[in-house]
Motif scaffolding. Sequence first.
Motif, PDB file in Angstrom:
ATOM      1  N   TYR A 180       0.984  -1.173   0.019  1.00  0.00           N
ATOM      2  CA  TYR A 180      -0.145   0.013  -0.184  1.00  0.00           C
ATOM      3  C   TYR A 180       0.908   1.167   0.230  1.00  0.00           C
ATOM      4  N   VAL A 210      -3.623  -4.836  -2.859  1.00  0.00           N
ATOM      5  CA  VAL A 210      -3.970  -4.681  -1.430  1.00  0.00           C
ATOM      6  C   VAL A 210      -5.221  -4.863  -0.981  1.00  0.00           C
ATOM      7  N   ILE A 211      -6.217  -4.709  -1.807  1.00  0.00           N
ATOM      8  CA  ILE A 211      -7.757  -4.933  -1.642  1.00  0.00           C
ATOM      9  C   ILE A 211      -7.830  -6.323  -1.913  1.00  0.00           C
ATOM     10  N   LEU A 214      -6.483  -8.260   1.332  1.00  0.00           N
ATOM     11  CA  LEU A 214      -7.322  -8.138   2.735  1.00  0.00           C
ATOM     12  C   LEU A 214      -8.486  -9.234   2.514  1.00  0.00           C
ATOM     13  N   LEU A 232     -13.800  -2.359   4.414  1.00  0.00           N
ATOM     14  CA  LEU A 232     -12.808  -2.529   3.030  1.00  0.00           C
ATOM     15  C   LEU A 232     -13.524  -2.003   1.922  1.00  0.00           C
ATOM     16  N   LEU A 235     -12.743   1.777   2.115  1.00  0.00           N
ATOM     17  CA  LEU A 235     -11.485   1.819   1.587  1.00  0.00           C
ATOM     18  C   LEU A 235     -11.257   1.841  -0.097  1.00  0.00           C
ATOM     19  N   LEU A 269      -7.603   1.285   6.017  1.00  0.00           N
ATOM     20  CA  LEU A 269      -6.812   0.060   6.063  1.00  0.00           C
ATOM     21  C   LEU A 269      -6.677  -0.446   7.052  1.00  0.00           C
ATOM     22  N   THR A 272      -9.656  -1.789   8.749  1.00  0.00           N
ATOM     23  CA  THR A 272     -10.155  -3.271   8.084  1.00  0.00           C
ATOM     24  C   THR A 272      -9.494  -4.313   8.635  1.00  0.00           C
TER      25      THR A 272
END
Length: 303
Positions: A180, A210-211, A214, A232, A235, A269, A272
């Motif tokens: 990130y 990154v998404i 997660l 999320l 974000l 982030l 989350t």
Amino acid sequence: MSKIMNTATLNTRSLWAYLQLLRPANIITAWADIMAGFAASGYFIQVDIVPLLWLLLATTGLYGGGIVFNDVFDAELDAQERPERPIPSGRVSRTGASLLGSSLLILGVVGAVQVSWVSMVLALAIATSALLYDAFGKHQPIFGPINMGFCRGGNLLLGVSVVPSLIGEYWFLALIPIVYIAAITALSRGEVHGGKLSTGITALLLIVAVIFGLLGLGLLTNYQVLTALPFLILLTIRVLIPFIKAARQPTPEQIRIAVKTGVLFLIVLDSTIAAGFAGLPYGLLVLGLLPISMILSRIFAVT
């Protein structure tokens, strides 16, 4: 009386200049890293919050010291590109800034050692990495973003280190902030003169990674994806849009907006991660740092 008033005014201006040097809004985001790591450690179920307070103090020193030395090493460049900053404007001396930065880094290590020897080792690694980035890494197109990302990844693990044995088990959590922050750092190179289309696309792809990272945490740990999903979604919506705009139109203005958003929404982030490990209330507690950071960002520079 006038001399006393003039002295008081000068002292106030000097204090304000040093606060500008510290970028308080950014330090709040570092607190969120610690709280996310603390959630992953499972220690949050304990009544004892003293270790968390020590780690928050540690990250304040480490992040603050790193930010101060960033301006120390950039003083000559800032004199040309950003003369309004505290050091080139003459409101803070380079020596004074160096003393402040050194004191903060020492404070960070001292705070960490109160928790565990693993915390101390991580703090030393973060301080070293921050200085390496300030002096050398920021000028390297590939190593620089990874270097900065390591600082934030290490900061997350610093929160986990309240239970030292978990560092070996949860080390991969550091990859999320590393990727990130690498995206933000790569994009930030165009804040003054504009960026390249390829850099913007690369940064955007890293955010997407990154998404998905997660979402994938639930496969590796006891992370509750459904609990973390609202955070999320927030974000994704708030960070992807400015990054898409910066990739399509890499002007200094669009890049600064994307970078500022990326830095501040690091808190989302972290929330989350925190919600997935510690539940909705704890995630909301971390998210509560966001309005504080946003208010400070209107007063103090973020980038």
